[in-house]
Design a protein around this motif. Structure first.
Motif, mmCIF file in Angstrom:
data_model
loop_
_atom_site.group_PDB
_atom_site.id
_atom_site.type_symbol
_atom_site.label_atom_id
_atom_site.label_comp_id
_atom_site.label_asym_id
_atom_site.label_seq_id
_atom_site.Cartn_x
_atom_site.Cartn_y
_atom_site.Cartn_z
ATOM 1 N N ASN A 1 -15.421 -30.118 16.652
ATOM 2 C CA ASN A 1 -14.143 -30.588 15.828
ATOM 3 C C ASN A 1 -14.353 -31.171 14.381
ATOM 4 O O ASN A 1 -13.824 -31.620 13.794
ATOM 5 C CB ASN A 1 -13.360 -32.017 16.471
ATOM 6 N N ALA A 2 -15.993 -31.067 13.946
ATOM 7 C CA ALA A 2 -16.361 -31.715 12.776
ATOM 8 C C ALA A 2 -16.170 -30.883 11.853
ATOM 9 O O ALA A 2 -16.427 -31.396 10.420
ATOM 10 C CB ALA A 2 -17.757 -32.212 12.882
ATOM 11 N N LEU A 3 -15.824 -29.749 12.029
ATOM 12 C CA LEU A 3 -15.467 -28.662 10.726
ATOM 13 C C LEU A 3 -14.268 -28.223 10.661
ATOM 14 O O LEU A 3 -13.548 -28.150 11.895
ATOM 15 C CB LEU A 3 -16.134 -27.451 10.970
ATOM 16 N N ASN A 4 -13.501 -28.182 9.562
ATOM 17 C CA ASN A 4 -11.833 -27.767 9.468
ATOM 18 C C ASN A 4 -11.826 -26.278 9.856
ATOM 19 O O ASN A 4 -12.406 -25.509 9.550
ATOM 20 C CB ASN A 4 -11.663 -27.868 7.923
ATOM 21 N N PRO A 5 -10.978 -26.261 10.935
ATOM 22 C CA PRO A 5 -10.870 -25.032 11.457
ATOM 23 C C PRO A 5 -10.165 -24.027 10.656
ATOM 24 O O PRO A 5 -10.248 -22.626 11.041
ATOM 25 C CB PRO A 5 -9.709 -25.421 12.809
ATOM 26 N N THR A 6 -9.422 -24.273 9.542
ATOM 27 C CA THR A 6 -8.971 -23.313 8.809
ATOM 28 C C THR A 6 -9.599 -22.965 7.404
ATOM 29 O O THR A 6 -9.035 -22.268 6.845
ATOM 30 C CB THR A 6 -7.510 -23.777 8.459
ATOM 31 N N ILE A 7 -10.815 -23.456 7.434
ATOM 32 C CA ILE A 7 -11.413 -23.146 5.887
ATOM 33 C C ILE A 7 -12.870 -22.389 6.370
ATOM 34 O O ILE A 7 -13.711 -22.893 7.322
ATOM 35 C CB ILE A 7 -11.876 -24.557 5.181
ATOM 36 N N TYR A 55 -15.096 -18.319 10.058
ATOM 37 C CA TYR A 55 -14.506 -19.604 10.336
ATOM 38 C C TYR A 55 -15.082 -20.610 11.659
ATOM 39 O O TYR A 55 -15.820 -19.898 12.410
ATOM 40 C CB TYR A 55 -13.051 -19.124 10.956
ATOM 41 N N PHE A 91 -14.323 -21.391 14.290
ATOM 42 C CA PHE A 91 -14.101 -21.110 15.916
ATOM 43 C C PHE A 91 -14.929 -19.964 16.228
ATOM 44 O O PHE A 91 -15.236 -19.678 17.410
ATOM 45 C CB PHE A 91 -12.630 -20.931 16.170
ATOM 46 N N GLU A 92 -15.460 -19.181 15.135
ATOM 47 C CA GLU A 92 -16.328 -18.200 15.620
ATOM 48 C C GLU A 92 -17.905 -18.426 15.822
ATOM 49 O O GLU A 92 -18.565 -17.521 16.042
ATOM 50 C CB GLU A 92 -16.338 -16.917 14.298
ATOM 51 N N ARG A 122 -17.004 -22.208 2.310
ATOM 52 C CA ARG A 122 -16.406 -23.176 1.287
ATOM 53 C C ARG A 122 -16.510 -24.630 1.745
ATOM 54 O O ARG A 122 -16.558 -25.178 0.915
ATOM 55 C CB ARG A 122 -15.108 -22.704 1.254
#
Lengths: 338, 676
Positions: free
Chosen positions: B102-108, B152, B154-155, B112
């Motif tokens: 959860n520590a990374l923004n899922p939409t970026i 991303y 989730f990958e 970046r």
């Protein structure tokens, strides 16, 4: 799943939806007590005239034959002739439906353009003055009856200040721009008729505010709670720990993720707007679908009711498709898995 | 050595409606330049609060610092404004957190997210920032860094995400890295890799590290010095070797003794009686006093940090026992072992098979084409053959995604396998009609990992416990309550607490409720799916003791699923090691774990951090990630990651052993491998 896949899937689904909707409306409208032939012929017409009328409308044939004939015509773009207005239903829909959609789009734009910033502001300033103010505003919006607000706005801006028109789509002395989309604003823009554009916009403001006010409240609350949730996420902590500025964290990391759950709600709100427009249309004498449908129902005008239902359900399916595509645009994971 | 992080006398409270929670009291710690310092303790001890305070990351309104100072690289952090703090975060001091998922923004995109940090702190061109981000990823051993930049979150797997977060943390060459349980959510083989990487990079760059963890073995492998926290206080500090080998504070001693790796298999572990004190109304004096076996008159006064004496530099503990005239501090005897737990093993009854799994296969559909047909399948289980004997504990160990939990659910009939049969006491569960299945189901029950999530929060404890009995109907409330009292006593709960709701209990007590519920129908087999993984080690010891006692008393059979090798070593008679939905090794626990025959078992064991600092932490797998369970590898599933792969490994490997039924290994080279 790719964009193409989801579009393909939805279009197949659309066929089934329209089929189902048309069957249900057809059956229900024929089960309602009341005789459209009698209504058309008039109270004092003789039984013979009524019988003739019935035969002319095809109402004497068995139900399934009537249905098949109807669907056959539908597939050729023929929605039949309205019993009440005596015009082809298709013509009526093309006249009234765009007016309603124009109003709903304007109302939704108002709700979104104002609601998203308010929601964000409210979340960021949680439990501070601005938050209380915004929350009061949104509760007021949700609980204010549209007809009351409409009357109030007309009284204020038309009656007292006289700066905005209070009824219709266009000034009485103007003729509508040539039909392209049916939206007066867009069509007058296409035609380059600036006077008509100004008039159309001016006429749109009050009804759009009235219709959009409830949804402004809904959007604000939704964005606020989605933002509050997202701001608790671990990745926001990561962003904070890397020294990113507050604006960047809120707008870039927060809002985009908060929009994802909000899109569904906004899509549903648009559906609501279409149906909820009736009252607003009445108050502002807006020549939209709402009035048309109400009157058609009162007159047991089956072709009109059926035509409207089919068009509205198609619009609803397409709207949901739009929502899903927006989803995929916002959320990369849905793009991948579907 | 000059201190880079210097916390002095820090006291912090969280205001609540019931009064302030004294989360930290007089915490003093320091981290020198280039030093790796551990901060260890159980949940709620204040270790994360301490670390967040150092970079002032706690929301200002949520807490109040009542006294003390925090200095970071010479700067007074309590007097620094928010803007300046933002400039420091990510640049001078950065942080890595526990949940990489959860520590990374899922939409970026990954690229970046890293360059954003670089741009924030340094004036560099876009191309330069991107090149640096890619270089950092490569340095953190992210394979194919160029591609990952465009991915991303989730990958990527959890391990990969933690590497990305490390790359982000190191991106502006910080002086200090604060790592808050960075490997706790990772599998052991991945943990070993990430820890090694973290230590290497920190030492290379001279970065000081404050490492927060609950895991003493991780401290042993990583840290130069360590602080032990209890109830918001530092209770012991010193060089890692000194603290772990000669713990001074009774709490540290008890904590070490509750570790299953230090106990005798199947024998009760020393557990710490009682629970952590309420920090709203803390007991005066030493906070450990109510649970301490050595508490005496003087403990009502707050103990100062006292040196352990001898040549050990800086080794000190906050305990009056170290004052003159008390016992030898090095005494870590086992005199306080709980006496109600029997210590003798009963004789094993004759072999009798209770549960048989025959060729179990399970696949789940993934994705969908436009007609709704699945695009592929996740092959969660691939031909699992197991037998569980009546009265034994069969341990199932493996990392996430190996299929162990799926297997547990199939045994319970919660999932219907795609292939194979489950036989319980000779009856095929697949063909049972509903009523028979219901009758059969009484005989096997399950306990899940997270008692907080698995108990209905709207039911009082006695209802939770007796629900399986109430479902059958025809029982009065008073009968059910009586039964609940009986079961509560059996699992060590106080019967007078049965009217409470699950959230009013501690984690360990909740797991006791879950166990009591599972026992209500007097089952023969218990499936235990990670029953202690959500618990602190001292509580884990209590639950393991309970499970072992219940097994003896009630003649239970256990299918014990865990990712934790030490726990399995402690409780299991036999162990099955799973990898990608297959059993790769099966045999008596001691034999499998002391003489592993499969290269994967060896890798798994070598990755488990040990309290023994001389043991080198290593993950002898090749740097390929866990293969996709959608497109399974051909031949031996471990082939691509196996350091011993050779010709012949591209053929499917059967489970086989010299002696049938003893120690089976799914590897054709097992005889040729060098000794482990």
């Amino acid at each position: 799943m790719s964009f193409l896949n989801i579009i393909r899937r939805r279009l197949v689904l659309l066929i089934f939806v329209v089929f189902g909707v048309s069957v249900v409306t057809f059956v229900i409208s024929h089960m309602i007590p009341g005789d459209p032939a009698r209504m058309m012929a008039g109270e004092r017409a003789s039984d013979e005239t009524v019988a003739q009328m019935r035969e002319a409308l095809g109402l004497d044939r068995p139900l399934h034959i009537q249905y098949l004939t109807y669907v056959g015509d539908l597939l050729q773009g023929d929605f039949g002739v309205s019993i009440r207005t005596q015009r082809p239903v298709m013509d009526d829909i093309l006249r009234f439906f765009p007016a309603t959609i124009e109003l709903a789009v304007a109302a939704l734009l108002f709700a979104i353009v104002l609601g998203i910033p308010l929601g964000v502001l409210s979340a960021v300033a949680k439990d501070r003055g601005i938050d209380h103010l915004t929350r009061t505003l949104s509760v007021t919006g949700i609980s204010t009856p549209a007809f009351w607000l409409g009357l109030l706005l007309i009284y204020l801006f038309y009656g007292q200040l006289g700066i905005l028109p209070g009824s219709g789509r266009l000034a009485g002395n103007m003729s509508p721009p040539p039909f392209v989309t049916g939206f007066y604003t867009v069509d007058s823009l296409i035609a380059g008729d600036w006077a008509a554009l100004r008039s159309a916009l001016a006429h749109l403001i009050l009804p759009a505010l009235t219709l959009g006010f409830i949804h402004l409240g809904v959007v604000t609350r939704q964005i606020r709670s989605a933002m509050l949730e997202v701001l608790q996420e671990d990745y926001i902590r990561t962003a904070k720990a890397s020294g990113l500025s507050r604006a960047r964290i809120v707008l870039d990391h927060g809002l985009r993720n908060a929009l994802i759950p909000s899109v569904t709600m906004i899509g549903l709100a648009f559906g609501d707007l279409l149906y909820g427009a009736v009252l607003t249309e009445t108050v502002f004498a807006w020549p939209g679908m709402g009035n048309y449908v109400v009157e058609s129902i009162a007159a047991l005008d089956f072709p009109a009711i059926m035509g409207f239902t089919v068009v509205a359900s198609t619009a609803y399916v397409l709207l949901n498709l739009l929502v899903d595509l927006t989803y995929m645009f916002l959320d990369p994971q849905i793009r991948e898995i579907g | 050595m000059s201190a880079v992080v210097e916390v002095r006398d820090l006291s912090l409270e969280f205001p609540t409606y019931r009064g302030p929670v004294h989360a930290l009291s007089n915490v003093t710690l320091s981290v020198g330049a280039g030093e790796i310092v551990g901060l260890v303790g159980e949940s709620g001890c204040g270790k994360s609060v301490t670390s967040m305070s150092v970079i002032r990351l706690l929301p200002p309104a949520s807490n109040r610092i009542t006294e003390g100072t925090i200095r970071l690289i010479g700067r007074d952090m309590l007097a620094t404004g928010e803007r300046e703090l933002q400039d420091m975060r990510g640049k001078l001091v950065s942080m890595v957190f526990q949940e990489p998922m959860n520590a990374l923004n899922p939409t970026i995109r990954i690229g970046r997210q890293i360059t954003q940090v670089i741009h924030r702190h340094e004036r560099v061109s876009r191309a330069e920032a991107e090149a640096r981000a890619e270089r950092l990823l490569a340095e953190m051993q992210v394979p194919d860094a160029k591609r990952v930049m465009k991915n991303y979150p989730f990958e990527l797997s959890g391990g990969m995400r933690q590497r990305v977060l490390l790359a982000m943390a190191f991106s502006c060459n910080p002086k200090v890295l604060i790592a808050d349980e960075p490997t706790t959510a990772l599998d052991v083989t991945v943990q070993a890799q990430v820890l090694t990487l973290l230590r290497e990079k920190a030492k290379e760059r001279g970065t000081s590290v404050l490492f927060i963890t609950h895991d003493l073995a991780v401290v042993a492998q990583l840290c130069d010095r360590v602080y032990v926290m209890y109830a918001g206080k530092i209770v012991e500090q010193g060089r890692t070797a000194d603290v772990l080998r000669r713990p001074l504070h009774p709490y540290t001693q008890a904590l070490l003794r509750s570790l299953p790796e230090l106990g005798q298999p199947k024998q009760p572990l020393a557990s710490i009686a009682g629970t952590v004190p309420d920090l709203i109304h803390p007991p005066g004096g030493c906070l450990f006093r109510p649970r301490c076996a050595f508490a005496h008159d003087r403990c009502v006064e707050v103990p100062p940090l006292l040196s352990g004496g001898g040549e050990e530099v800086q080794h000190a503990a906050a305990c009056w026992l170290l004052a003159d005239g008390h016992r030898d501090s090095a005494d870590t005897g086992r005199s306080d072992l709980p006496s109600n737990e029997a210590t003798t093993l009963p004789a094993k009854p004759a072999k009798q098979t209770l549960l048989t799994l025959e060729g179990i296969g399970m696949r789940f559909p993934v994705g969908a084409n436009w007609r709704g047909r699945p695009r592929g399948y996740v092959h969660a289980l691939n031909g699992v053959e197991l037998e569980v004997q009546r009265g034994e504990t069969l341990g199932i160990v493996g990392e996430s995604g190996c299929g162990k939990s799926t297997l547990g659910q199939i045994v319970m009939g919660l999932l219907r396998p795609t292939d194979g049969r489950v036989l319980f006491d000779g009856t095929d569960l697949g063909n049972l009609p509903g009523s028979e299945m219901r009758r059969m189901r009484r005989r096997f029950q399950i306990v899940f990992q997270d008692p907080q999530a698995s108990l209905n929060p709207r039911m009082t404890a006695w209802r939770v416990i007796t629900e399986p009995l109430a479902v059958a109907g025809g029982r009065t409330t008073s009968w059910l309550k009586g039964k609940a009292r009986e079961l509560a006593l059996q699992v060590g709960l106080r019967p007078d607490q049965l009217e409470r709701y699950p959230h009013e209990f501690s984690g360990g007590q909740r797991q006791r409720i879950a166990i009591a519920r599972a026992l209500a129908l007097e089952p023969e087999l218990l499936v235990l799916d990670e029953p202690t993984s959500a618990l602190d080690v001292s509580v884990q010891a209590q639950i393991l003791n309970l499970l072992l006692r219940l097994q003896r008393e009630l003649d239970l059979t256990y299918l014990f699923i865990s990712h934790n090798v030490s726990v399995i070593r402690h409780v299991a008679d036999r162990v099955a090691v799973m990898y990608l939905g297959q059993v790769v090794e099966l045999g008596p626990t001691a034999e499998v774990l002391n003489h592993p025959g499969h290269p994967y078992t060896r890798a798994l064991l070598a990755s488990v951090p040990s309290l023994d600092q001389s043991a080198e932490l290593a993950a002898p797998v090749r740097g390929v990630e866990l293969p996709s369970a959608i497109r399974l590898p051909t031949g031996c599933f471990f082939r691509e990651r196996c350091p011993f792969a050779a010709a012949g490994c591209d053929q499917p490997q059967p489970l086989r052993g010299a002696e049938a039924d003893r120690h089976l290994v799914r590897c054709h080279r097992t005889g040729e491998l060098p000794p482990a």
